[in-house]
Every structure is written in structure tokens, then in C-alpha cells.
Design a protein around this motif. Structure first.
Motif, PDB file in Angstrom:
ATOM      1  N   LYS A   1       0.834  -1.195   0.000  1.00 12.61           N
ATOM      2  CA  LYS A   1       0.000   0.000   0.000  1.00 12.61           C
ATOM      3  C   LYS A   1       0.874   1.252   0.000  1.00 12.61           C
ATOM      4  N   GLY A   2       0.458   2.242  -0.787  1.00 13.79           N
ATOM      5  CA  GLY A   2       1.171   3.509  -0.796  1.00 13.79           C
ATOM      6  C   GLY A   2       2.392   3.528  -1.703  1.00 13.79           C
TER       7      GLY A   2
ATOM      8  N   THR B   1      13.759  -5.531 -18.637  1.00 12.65           N
ATOM      9  CA  THR B   1      12.827  -5.749 -17.541  1.00 12.65           C
ATOM     10  C   THR B   1      12.442  -4.376 -17.009  1.00 12.65           C
ATOM     11  N   ASP B   2      11.300  -4.276 -16.359  1.00  9.65           N
ATOM     12  CA  ASP B   2      10.932  -3.030 -15.695  1.00  9.65           C
ATOM     13  C   ASP B   2      11.655  -2.972 -14.349  1.00  9.65           C
ATOM     14  N   PRO B   3      12.143  -1.796 -13.945  1.00 10.88           N
ATOM     15  CA  PRO B   3      12.881  -1.717 -12.682  1.00 10.88           C
ATOM     16  C   PRO B   3      12.001  -1.839 -11.449  1.00 10.88           C
ATOM     17  N   GLY B   4      10.707  -1.513 -11.553  1.00 10.98           N
ATOM     18  CA  GLY B   4       9.843  -1.465 -10.386  1.00 10.98           C
ATOM     19  C   GLY B   4       9.219  -2.787 -10.004  1.00 10.98           C
TER      20      GLY B   4
ATOM     21  N   ASP C   1       8.255   4.081  -0.932  1.00 12.80           N
ATOM     22  CA  ASP C   1       8.662   5.470  -1.126  1.00 12.80           C
ATOM     23  C   ASP C   1      10.157   5.606  -0.856  1.00 12.80           C
ATOM     24  N   GLU C   2      10.674   6.788  -1.118  1.00 13.04           N
ATOM     25  CA  GLU C   2      12.134   6.958  -1.135  1.00 13.04           C
ATOM     26  C   GLU C   2      12.809   6.675   0.204  1.00 13.04           C
TER      27      GLU C   2
ATOM     28  N   TYR D   1      14.324   2.253  -4.386  1.00 12.89           N
ATOM     29  CA  TYR D   1      14.000   2.178  -5.818  1.00 12.89           C
ATOM     30  C   TYR D   1      14.850   3.167  -6.607  1.00 12.89           C
ATOM     31  N   GLU D   2      14.971   4.389  -6.094  1.00 10.86           N
ATOM     32  CA  GLU D   2      15.683   5.422  -6.855  1.00 10.86           C
ATOM     33  C   GLU D   2      17.158   5.075  -7.011  1.00 10.86           C
ATOM     34  N   ASP D   3      17.781   4.561  -5.940  1.00 11.61           N
ATOM     35  CA  ASP D   3      19.190   4.153  -6.047  1.00 11.61           C
ATOM     36  C   ASP D   3      19.344   3.026  -7.059  1.00 11.61           C
TER      37      ASP D   3
END
Length: 307
Positions: A152-153, A179-182, A257-258, A282-284
Motif C-alpha cells: 500500500k502507498g 525488464t521493468d525496474p519497479g 517510497d524513497e 527504488y531510486e538508487d
């Protein structure tokens, strides 16, 4: 909503009306572990809304170049991707958070969207966000997690794509194998023009033919890491088969989230399944994929715990 399983070839179909039957949870887990992708039938998005959204997407992607170039996000650098020398037939429009009213308003304002277009995008955004959370929870439950609030979120990016297939480009690749990163992507694909292909366990690309009324879900690198290697991050590409315009709508659920890292829940780690990956944001990880120029899941080896 959507077509029945008999209309879908090859790719596993998950019927949301059959939950909470144990057999459907088993099918969902098996598809996610073996294929890393599946069709959703009897999903939450009404057919009329899907049809309206495709019409809106086509009109936005047909806007003059100078208007499409206004689609940008100064913080993330995400925005309009124009046809390039490397990929002259592909373009896309983005915004960063499907669940953010501010991000959606900004996207619509950048493209001078009409009140009708804005209304359709808002309805679609709400429906696809609910569907993404729902399928994420069912995935967690299929892995035996009692607490299904893990996902969630987790924010979703939103991208609409256009491929201008020309006679000269037939037989070539429109979007390279990746591939998708997420975590997962919910795709409303073109219902007429095919081209999407996924790699099966043997390393062979399999065509994902149009299946009207359904949604296509594929899992990414974050899903493989978060599930401690249980879920499959599927490689996919777009291959030109005919000289036509092809459009698609992708809602890409990134991950936590980050501030929060991607980390396997304790229930998925035991003596038989030791922890495989170090926690990462995720961002890294996205930046790692870019800097290492590794776009087909190979970057996961760089965050793997050495045995």
C-alpha cells in the motif's frame, strides 16, 4: 470487466471474479513465478472507460510537438520522450505519480487537456490505482503473507506510448528487450495492433497477442528482490509486425517510497531461503541500472548478497 480466458492465448489468465478461491491464488503465484506476467480478466476498469482512455491517449499523442515538449517534471527529469535517431518510431508522455492529484493536474495543464480529457484521465487513474493495489495484495497473499498491506502507498508512474510502425520498420525491434525496474506494471495494450513479446523460461520470446477487454500485468526487478527471488522479473520487448500506429497505457508501480528500502519480508526468509539481496531504495536501484547500462535485470546481481 473484460474478456474471458478462452480469448487469451499462451499467457496465463487470472480471473479476479474467482477470488478468494485457493485455486486462483495458486494460479496467480504459479504465473508470477514461472512467467512473471499474466492477463487480468474481470478486472475493475469498466470497458467504456478503457475505450474512452485509449481515445484520449491517441489525441494527446497526436498533439503538435511543441505542446508535447511541455510535458516535463523538473524534479525527476521524467517527461516527453520524442522520437530519436536510436528509436525514430517511438515516443511517450509521462508523469511521476498516478495517485497524486497535483501531478495529474500538472500533466493535464502541460498538454492543454480539455475538461473532458481531464475527467477521463482522473477516472482512469483512480481505477487503475485501485486495481494495482488489489493485485499487489493478492500477490502478497499468494506468497502466504498474512499482512497484505506491504504494497500500500507504493507510488505508480504513468506512461502512454506510441509506436509509428512504418513499412520499413516491419521486422525490427521498437523497444529493446528489458525488464521493468519497479514492482509491477499494469498495461492496457493496443487491442488491434500486436507487437509485445515476453521471454519464457526457455529464453524464447513469445508473442502477447491483443486480447480486448483485459489488462496485462508484468513483474519487474523490485518484485524479484522483494519476494526474495520467488517472483520472476520478465524480459519483454516490442517487435514490429505491421505498418500501423500502436498505442499503450502503462501504470508502473515502483516500490516503497524513497525513505523505505526494498527488502524481503521476514516471512519470505528462512534457512531454506536465505536473504538474497541487500536492502536498496527504488531510486538508487534505478540510477544503478542507468549508470551500469544494465536494463534486463542484470543489475540485480550488483545488489545480491555474496554467498
Amino acid at each position: 470487466m473484460g474478456g474471458g480466458e478462452e480469448d487469451c492465448r499462451t499467457i496465463p489468465a487470472i480471473d479476479l471474479k474467482k477470488f478468494p478461491e485457493a485455486e486462483e491464488y495458486r494460479k496467480l503465484r504459479e504465473a508470477s513465478e514461472t512467467w512473471g506476467c499474466f492477463r487480468l480478466v474481470n478486472h475493475m476498469i469498466p470497458p467504456a472507460l478503457m475505450s474512452e482512455m485509449i481515445s484520449v491517449v491517441r489525441s494527446l499523442l497526436d498533439l503538435p510537438m511543441e505542446i508535447k515538449k511541455q510535458n516535463k517534471d523538473g524534479i525527476t527529469g521524467i517527461g516527453y520522450r520524442a522520437p530519436s535517431i536510436v528509436n525514430p518510431i517511438y515516443e511517450s508522455l509521462w508523469f511521476d505519480d498516478l495517485g497524486s492529484r497535483q501531478a495529474l493536474d500538472s500533466f493535464c495543464s502541460q498538454l492543454n487537456a480539455s475538461s473532458y480529457q481531464r475527467e477521463v484521465i482522473e477516472k482512469y487513474a483512480q481505477a487503475v490505482c485501485e486495481q494495482t493495489v488489489d493485485i499487489g495484495q493478492k500477490l502478497a497473499e499468494s506468497l502466504g503473507l498474512a499482512d497484505n498491506d506491504y504494497l500500500k502507498g507504493w507510488p505508480c508512474k504513468f506512461r502512454i506510448n506510441k509506436y509509428n510502425f512504418t513499412p520499413e520498420s516491419v521486422g525490427s525491434t521498437g523497444l529493446r528487450s528489458h525488464t521493468d525496474p519497479g514492482f509491477l506494471t499494469v498495461l492496457q495494450d493496443d487491442e488491434i495492433v500486436g507487437g509485445l513479446e515476453v521471454m519464457d523460461k526457455s529464453g524464447t520470446f513469445v508473442a502477447v497477442d491483443p486480447c480486448p477487454g483485459t489488462l496485462f500485468v508484468n513483474l519487474g526487478d523490485v518484485a524479484q528482490a522483494w519476494s526474495n527471488g520467488r517472483l520472476c522479473n520478465v524480459k519483454h520487448r516490442v517487435q514490429f509486425r505491421e505498418a500501423r500506429i500502436r498505442v499503450s497505457i502503462a501504470s508502473l508501480q515502483r516500490g516503497p517510497d524513497e525513505e523505505a528500502g526494498v527488502e524481503a519480508p521476514p516471512e519470505l526468509v528462512d534457512s531454506e531461503h536465505p536473504r538474497l539481496y541487500v536492502p536498496f531504495t527504488y531510486e538508487d536501484y534505478r540510477k544503478l541500472r542507468l549508470s551500469a547500462n544494465l536494463h534486463a535485470g542484470e543489475a540485480l546481481a550488483l545488489v545480491r548478497i555474496s554467498s
